[in-house]
Design a protein around this motif. Structure first.
Motif, PDB file in Angstrom:
ATOM      1  N   VAL A 204      16.082  18.810 -29.257  1.00 36.74           N
ATOM      2  CA  VAL A 204      16.009  17.865 -28.145  1.00 36.74           C
ATOM      3  C   VAL A 204      16.315  18.578 -26.836  1.00 36.74           C
ATOM      4  N   ALA A 205      17.357  19.413 -26.845  1.00 37.26           N
ATOM      5  CA  ALA A 205      17.716  20.159 -25.631  1.00 37.26           C
ATOM      6  C   ALA A 205      16.596  21.108 -25.213  1.00 37.26           C
ATOM      7  N   ALA A 206      15.976  21.770 -26.195  1.00 36.68           N
ATOM      8  CA  ALA A 206      14.888  22.694 -25.880  1.00 36.68           C
ATOM      9  C   ALA A 206      13.688  21.953 -25.288  1.00 36.68           C
ATOM     10  N   LEU A 207      13.333  20.806 -25.854  1.00 34.86           N
ATOM     11  CA  LEU A 207      12.209  20.030 -25.338  1.00 34.86           C
ATOM     12  C   LEU A 207      12.499  19.500 -23.938  1.00 34.86           C
ATOM     13  N   THR A 208      13.760  19.191 -23.668  1.00 33.23           N
ATOM     14  CA  THR A 208      14.123  18.701 -22.335  1.00 33.23           C
ATOM     15  C   THR A 208      13.773  19.730 -21.264  1.00 33.23           C
ATOM     16  N   GLY A 209      14.080  20.991 -21.536  1.00 35.23           N
ATOM     17  CA  GLY A 209      13.735  22.036 -20.577  1.00 35.23           C
ATOM     18  C   GLY A 209      12.247  22.123 -20.330  1.00 35.23           C
ATOM     19  N   GLN A 210      11.456  22.005 -21.383  1.00 40.90           N
ATOM     20  CA  GLN A 210      10.009  22.091 -21.222  1.00 40.90           C
ATOM     21  C   GLN A 210       9.447  20.883 -20.480  1.00 40.90           C
ATOM     22  N   LEU A 211      10.092  19.735 -20.608  1.00 46.36           N
ATOM     23  CA  LEU A 211       9.639  18.544 -19.900  1.00 46.36           C
ATOM     24  C   LEU A 211       9.929  18.631 -18.398  1.00 46.36           C
ATOM     25  N   ILE A 212      11.022  19.260 -18.040  1.00 47.22           N
ATOM     26  CA  ILE A 212      11.462  19.267 -16.640  1.00 47.22           C
ATOM     27  C   ILE A 212      10.871  20.415 -15.842  1.00 47.22           C
ATOM     28  N   VAL A 213      10.774  21.578 -16.462  1.00 49.19           N
ATOM     29  CA  VAL A 213      10.329  22.790 -15.749  1.00 49.19           C
ATOM     30  C   VAL A 213       8.866  23.064 -16.056  1.00 49.19           C
ATOM     31  N   PRO A 214       7.982  23.280 -15.054  1.00 49.37           N
ATOM     32  CA  PRO A 214       8.263  23.319 -13.606  1.00 49.37           C
ATOM     33  C   PRO A 214       7.916  22.030 -12.883  1.00 49.37           C
ATOM     34  N   ARG A 215       7.573  20.957 -13.607  1.00 49.94           N
ATOM     35  CA  ARG A 215       7.138  19.726 -12.954  1.00 49.94           C
ATOM     36  C   ARG A 215       8.181  19.181 -11.988  1.00 49.94           C
ATOM     37  N   LEU A 216       9.447  19.122 -12.420  1.00 50.90           N
ATOM     38  CA  LEU A 216      10.480  18.482 -11.615  1.00 50.90           C
ATOM     39  C   LEU A 216      11.513  19.452 -11.064  1.00 50.90           C
ATOM     40  N   ALA A 217      11.583  20.641 -11.598  1.00 50.67           N
ATOM     41  CA  ALA A 217      12.590  21.609 -11.139  1.00 50.67           C
ATOM     42  C   ALA A 217      12.139  23.011 -11.512  1.00 50.67           C
ATOM     43  N   ASP A 218      12.745  24.013 -10.836  1.00 49.92           N
ATOM     44  CA  ASP A 218      12.450  25.408 -11.158  1.00 49.92           C
ATOM     45  C   ASP A 218      13.196  25.859 -12.402  1.00 49.92           C
ATOM     46  N   TRP A 219      14.360  25.263 -12.629  1.00 43.48           N
ATOM     47  CA  TRP A 219      15.139  25.632 -13.807  1.00 43.48           C
ATOM     48  C   TRP A 219      16.011  24.453 -14.230  1.00 43.48           C
ATOM     49  N   CYS A 220      16.445  24.495 -15.460  1.00 45.12           N
ATOM     50  CA  CYS A 220      17.378  23.469 -15.932  1.00 45.12           C
ATOM     51  C   CYS A 220      18.198  24.041 -17.077  1.00 45.12           C
ATOM     52  N   ALA A 221      19.307  23.392 -17.364  1.00 44.22           N
ATOM     53  CA  ALA A 221      20.179  23.787 -18.477  1.00 44.22           C
ATOM     54  C   ALA A 221      20.779  22.532 -19.088  1.00 44.22           C
ATOM     55  N   VAL A 222      21.033  22.583 -20.388  1.00 43.63           N
ATOM     56  CA  VAL A 222      21.618  21.459 -21.102  1.00 43.63           C
ATOM     57  C   VAL A 222      22.863  21.934 -21.838  1.00 43.63           C
ATOM     58  N   TRP A 223      23.989  21.299 -21.523  1.00 40.23           N
ATOM     59  CA  TRP A 223      25.226  21.513 -22.273  1.00 40.23           C
ATOM     60  C   TRP A 223      25.383  20.349 -23.251  1.00 40.23           C
ATOM     61  N   LEU A 224      25.703  20.647 -24.493  1.00 41.49           N
ATOM     62  CA  LEU A 224      25.962  19.615 -25.498  1.00 41.49           C
ATOM     63  C   LEU A 224      27.439  19.647 -25.866  1.00 41.49           C
ATOM     64  N   GLU A 225      28.028  18.486 -25.987  1.00 40.10           N
ATOM     65  CA  GLU A 225      29.453  18.377 -26.282  1.00 40.10           C
ATOM     66  C   GLU A 225      29.650  17.703 -27.634  1.00 40.10           C
ATOM     67  N   ASP A 226      30.616  18.198 -28.391  1.00 42.61           N
ATOM     68  CA  ASP A 226      31.020  17.447 -29.566  1.00 42.61           C
ATOM     69  C   ASP A 226      32.110  16.477 -29.141  1.00 42.61           C
ATOM     70  N   GLU A 227      32.592  15.660 -30.069  1.00 43.20           N
ATOM     71  CA  GLU A 227      33.542  14.612 -29.709  1.00 43.20           C
ATOM     72  C   GLU A 227      34.828  15.193 -29.155  1.00 43.20           C
ATOM     73  N   ALA A 228      35.250  16.337 -29.676  1.00 41.88           N
ATOM     74  CA  ALA A 228      36.500  16.928 -29.213  1.00 41.88           C
ATOM     75  C   ALA A 228      36.368  17.484 -27.806  1.00 41.88           C
ATOM     76  N   SER A 229      35.279  18.240 -27.544  1.00 43.38           N
ATOM     77  CA  SER A 229      35.116  18.844 -26.231  1.00 43.38           C
ATOM     78  C   SER A 229      34.832  17.813 -25.164  1.00 43.38           C
ATOM     79  N   ALA A 230      34.241  16.661 -25.554  1.00 39.95           N
ATOM     80  CA  ALA A 230      33.897  15.633 -24.568  1.00 39.95           C
ATOM     81  C   ALA A 230      35.135  15.062 -23.907  1.00 39.95           C
ATOM     82  N   ARG A 231      36.281  15.081 -24.598  1.00 42.41           N
ATOM     83  CA  ARG A 231      37.491  14.520 -24.014  1.00 42.41           C
ATOM     84  C   ARG A 231      37.954  15.329 -22.814  1.00 42.41           C
ATOM     85  N   GLY A 232      37.680  16.626 -22.841  1.00 40.60           N
ATOM     86  CA  GLY A 232      38.140  17.465 -21.744  1.00 40.60           C
ATOM     87  C   GLY A 232      37.027  17.944 -20.852  1.00 40.60           C
TER      88      GLY A 232
END
Length: 606
Positions: A204-232
């Protein structure tokens, strides 16, 4: 997704064509709604292709908005008025709230609560709004008869070429207002389908980059959080980084790893400024604008999406709103992928607990097993066992529970331990089936009584005596093996199960039991067993109905004693080769993936 229940009124003269459906509140709902409306309009004479396209896009956005913000089942109702105008209403089952007055300059449709896709709906619809009723809220839209006439035909993206097509289109964000106002709906609809079909959050994260670049932006990045990391907040490196120039990806990744997003308090998906990583983008990328979007689904933060555009001081509002809407779809897809992964893990653990860790080795007997559940995401209804029972006896079982999933797991979790316990307590084959039959009936009665008490306690109507307990049916082939000098003595019984077959060294095949009633059906049923001797070279084949009822058109694999004929061709083969040959013949017979669980056990006297 389950089938969509729909109702359509007659399209006779004087009647407005209309229909309605209830859709589960999942990422697949918008795609189902689009298919439903497009198919319905195709049956109505005189509906223009433009109106059908616009109606499909509007329905998609309204359903997406309901799924994102309500998370409940969605009610879709549409009609084609006598004037030719298309009207659609989408309601959810979330408790309704009264409209709020703007506070501090904030519009009633602020980004934190309402999808900006509805603003895009407004560019297509002649009118739209929100209707509040007692206990319900409905969003509606109305399109004029011919659809909305654009200045020129908008970009429409084929479903299977979304990711690649966006990467090759020459228009730049902020320069093609027509696409942002109208064609963006097609983009969001197709992106929803593309993302909703993925069961891996990293994909899903990989497809997101292909959907956004270059139509809407020059670059993009996706960070994914698990339940523990999301708290902080987000920490560590991004799961995916995408740049219009592949040569810049690794350098950009290194820069972004040093500046992970730090989301603010609350669960808001609206964009926040992100530090510009100019040094990583070369001379042409020293200045630009970057925004971070929180990915939120089901009230939980799942990650962060960051986009960047060189040479801009700020992103156009149309782009920020569109990416925000896309981010909601990304969050839904990530949430669905995680839910699938959790369910698959639970199912795998449950399945391991329902099946033996290993089949027993029996002196003088070679065994081979094939076990193929058709649903890899849930517990199978088929099970098997082969275990020592003491006093020189070994017992085997091949069973099939009516249904699948948790209900099947309950029955298997009840039956298999009891089989072992009764066998080791010295009960013979017929006695084991008698007691297991009564156990299933007693358990079903207790479950029905408990459900009835809970219903009455909750204020419901008592269950009528005629409704009766819901029994749990189990077909079972169960047997006992006792090796001796001249071969193996086998005592077995079949309770509503495909009958076992014995293959002799000369290729002759015979049945080894007689049919009896399913377990869990008849109170006080008395079962009987058969005894035979397996001489060296004899093979006993035990299967579930996933073998015998394998379909090819209107025919089944066992029609005309098809299983017996297949087994007779296995004369002289080892137990392992017999099992593999039957498995292959069953697969080849249907020509596609099996639609039922498949289990077969071969026991061969040496």
């Amino acid at each position: 997704m389950a089938a969509i229940p729909t109702q359509r009124e007659s399209q006779a003269p004087g009647h407005e064509p209309r229909g309605r459906a209830t859709l589960p509140g999942s990422p697949l709902a918008p795609g189902s709604a689009r298919a439903l409306v497009r198919a319905a309009l195709a049956e109505v004479p005189g509906v223009s292709g433009r109106l059908a396209d616009d109606a499909t896009a509007v329905v998609s956005e309204l359903v997406t908005n309901a799924v994102v913000h309500a998370g409940t089942d969605v009610e879709v109702e549409w009609r084609l008025e006598a004037t030719g105008a298309f009207v659609v209403e989408v309601g959810d089952r979330h408790p309704s709230r009264a409209p709020r007055d703007p506070v501090g300059g904030e519009t009633p449709y602020e980004a934190a609560e309402y999808g900006r896709g509805l603003r895009l709906v407004a560019t297509l619809a002649e009118s739209w709004g929100v209707t509040y009723r007692t206990g319900a809220k409905t969003v509606w839209a109305r399109l004029p008869p011919g659809g909305v006439e654009p200045a020129h035909e908008p970009a429409r993206l084929p479903a299977l070429e979304v990711a690649e097509g966006l990467a090759t289109q020459p228009q730049r964000a902020g320069c093609d207002r027509e696409w942002l106002g109208r064609g963006a709906l097609s983009f969001l609809a197709e992106a929803s389908d593309l993302l909703a079909g993925q069961l891996d959050e990293n994909l899903v994260a990989a497809l997101t980059g292909q959907l956004i670049v270059p139509r809407l932006a020059d670059w993009c990045a996706v960070w994914l959080e698990d339940e523990a990391s999301a708290r902080g907040g987000t920490s560590g490196g991004p799961a995916r980084v995408w740049h219009a120039s592949e040569a810049r990806i690794e350098e950009l990744r290194c820069a972004l790893e040093k500046e992970p997003p730090c989301p603010g308090d609350g669960l808001r998906s609206n964009p926040e400024r992100y530090p510009w990583p100019g040094d990583a983008l070369g001379p042409e990328g020293t200045h630009g604008a970057a925004l971070a979007y929180r990915l939120i689904a089901g009230g939980r933060p799942l990650g962060t999406l960051v986009i960047g555009r060189c040479g801009l001081s700020r992103f156009p509002d149309e782009v920020t709103g569109l990416v925000e809407d896309l981010g909601r779809r990304v969050a839904l897809a990530v949430g669905a992928a995680r839910q699938y992964a959790r369910q698959a893990t639970i199912s795998a653990v449950l399945q391991r607990g329902l099946l033996p860790g290993a089949v027993a080795e029996i002196p003088g007997v070679r065994s081979a097993l094939v076990y193929e559940p058709c649903d890899k995401g849930g517990p199978s209804g088929d099970f098997y066992d082969l275990f020592p029972a003491g006093d020189g006896r070994w017992c085997f079982a091949v069973g099939d529970v009516q249904g699948k999933g948790p209900e099947a797991a309950v029955v298997i979790g009840l039956a298999r331990p009891w089989l072992r316990l009764l066998a080791r307590e010295g009960y013979r084959v017929a006695d084991v089936l008698d007691r297991l039959n009564q156990l299933l009936l007693d358990d079903a009665t207790e479950a029905a009584d408990a459900a009835a008490r809970a219903l009455v306690a909750a204020g419901g109507r008592p269950v009528r005596s005629g409704d009766g307990p819901q029994t749990r049916f189990l077909s079972l082939l169960y047997g006992e093996l006792t090796p001796h000098d001249g071969g193996v003595r086998c005592t077995l019984a079949s309770a509503g199960h495909p009958l076992p077959l014995v293959l002799g060294p000369d290729g002759g095949v015979r049945t080894a039991a007689r049919p009896q009633t399913l377990l869990g059906v008849v109170e006080d049923e008395t079962y009987t067993s058969e005894t035979l001797d397996l001489r060296p070279g004899d093979s006993l084949l035990c299967v579930t109905d996933g073998v015998t009822e394998r379909r090819s058109g209107s025919r089944q694999f066992d029609d005309g004693d098809g299983l017996a004929r297949a087994l007779s061709g296995c004369a002289g083969l080892s137990a392992e080769l017999i099992a593999e040959r039957i498995r292959r013949l069953v697969h080849d017979f249907g020509g596609g993936l099996p639609e039922d669980d498949l289990a077969l056990l071969v026991l061969q006297a040496e």
